[in-house]
Design an enzyme around this catalytic site. Structure first.
Site, short mmCIF file in Angstrom:
data_model
loop_
_atom_site.label_atom_id
_atom_site.label_comp_id
_atom_site.label_asym_id
_atom_site.label_seq_id
_atom_site.Cartn_x
_atom_site.Cartn_y
_atom_site.Cartn_z
N LYS A 68 -14.05 8.57 14.60
CA LYS A 68 -13.09 9.55 14.08
C LYS A 68 -13.69 10.94 13.90
O LYS A 68 -12.97 11.93 14.00
CB LYS A 68 -12.49 9.06 12.76
CG LYS A 68 -11.56 7.86 12.91
CD LYS A 68 -10.88 7.54 11.59
CE LYS A 68 -9.92 6.37 11.74
NZ LYS A 68 -9.17 6.09 10.50
N ASP A 104 -3.28 9.72 9.45
CA ASP A 104 -3.49 8.93 8.24
C ASP A 104 -2.86 9.62 7.02
O ASP A 104 -2.33 8.95 6.13
CB ASP A 104 -4.98 8.72 7.98
CG ASP A 104 -5.59 7.66 8.87
OD1 ASP A 104 -4.84 6.78 9.34
OD2 ASP A 104 -6.82 7.69 9.09
#
Length: 284
Positions: A68, A104
């Site tokens: 990420k 997210d």
């Protein structure tokens, strides 16, 4: 005949539930497309992106651990929220450019959208954990006007995260152990307020130690939210439910973040009226 496709990449990758989610939505919408898993190591990341960029059918990928942060230097552009959080979990090919997003943050807020649409006298969230997921949650809740108490094993790390993500906010850092011991603090009834208690750590996950938490720290009317997905009903959520608190489980965030990614990949809104059936597939 080739067709549009997206995928999730990571190392390891077999545990990802994303193919089930996106595959279900593609099936229900009748979209000609695919969503797969792809095992990509750190050393393969740059080459993977170069190869996919040249594929006209590739719509993008979701990114899971440990890529990420590592993927960011290989992208052409990063969305402002993803840059602020310092993590990308969705890459989309837009007119030949690789653009990074973080879904997210909005995914976490999605099951709270009804509450967030209301006006409150005060919003406070107690967030347990200072890992990568916590960064997205802190940014999302700070932008939603919540005062945050961020707890971690290292309070200095918690303080640094708050200062980096919302330097003008009046937030508080605390040791995780603070919430493990009972408190005799006398809460008012909190009418007109929104209180959240969020487990943003892996504690309570299968194979991990339990979350050390005493429910005397939970104000009346609170919502207890656990981002852990295995088990789905963690001991934290079970205890919260037994005490009469509303609970939100980890699939809510997982499905919510996938919703935002799916729209970017396939240009369609997922059929969210069928979430119950999707949950059955995810937990089968």
């Amino acid at each position: 005949m080739s067709m549009p496709f997206a995928e999730v990449i990571g190392d390891p990758i077999t545990q990802s539930k994303s193919p089930v989610i996106h595959g279900f939505w593609l099936e229900r919408l009748g979209i000609e497309g695919e969503y797969n898993r792809c095992h990509v190591t750190a050393g393969e990341l740059h080459g993977y992106l170069d190869e996919r960029r040249a594929d006209a059918n590739w719509r993008g990928c979701n990114v899971t651990m440990p890529h990420k942060q590592a993927i960011i230097p290989f992208l052409d552009r990063v969305d402002a929220m993803a840059a602020r959080i310092g993590a990308v979990n969705t890459v989309v090919c837009e007119d030949g450019a690789l653009v990074g997003y973080n879904t997210d943050a909005p995914g976490f807020l999605e099951p709270l959208r009804r509450e967030m649409a209301q006006t409150h006298l005060f919003r406070m969230a107690r967030i347990l954990g200072t890992g990568g997921a916590a960064r997205a949650i802190v940014a999302a809740l700070a932008d939603a006007g919540a005062v945050l108490v961020l707890a971690g094993r290292d309070p200095d790390k918690a303080r640094a995260m708050l200062d980096a993500l919302d330097p003008d906010g009046e937030h508080h850092a605390a040791p995780l152990s603070h919430f493990a011991e009972p408190t005799d603090f006398a809460f008012d009834d909190r009418e007109g307020c929104l209180d959240l208690v969020v487990n943003a750590s892996p504690l309570g996950m299968r194979g991990q130690p339990p979350l050390p938490f005493d429910f005397s720290h939970v104000p009346p009317r609170s919502i207890c939210y656990d981002i852990v997905t295995v088990p789905l009903r963690t001991p934290f959520l079970e205890q919260a439910s037994q005490r009469g608190f509303r609970t939100i489980d980890g699939l809510s965030m997982l499905i919510g973040q996938a919703d935002h990614a799916f729209r970017r990949f396939f240009g369609a809104r997922p059929p969210r009226g069928e979430d119950d059936e999707l949950r059955r597939r995810l937990t089968a």
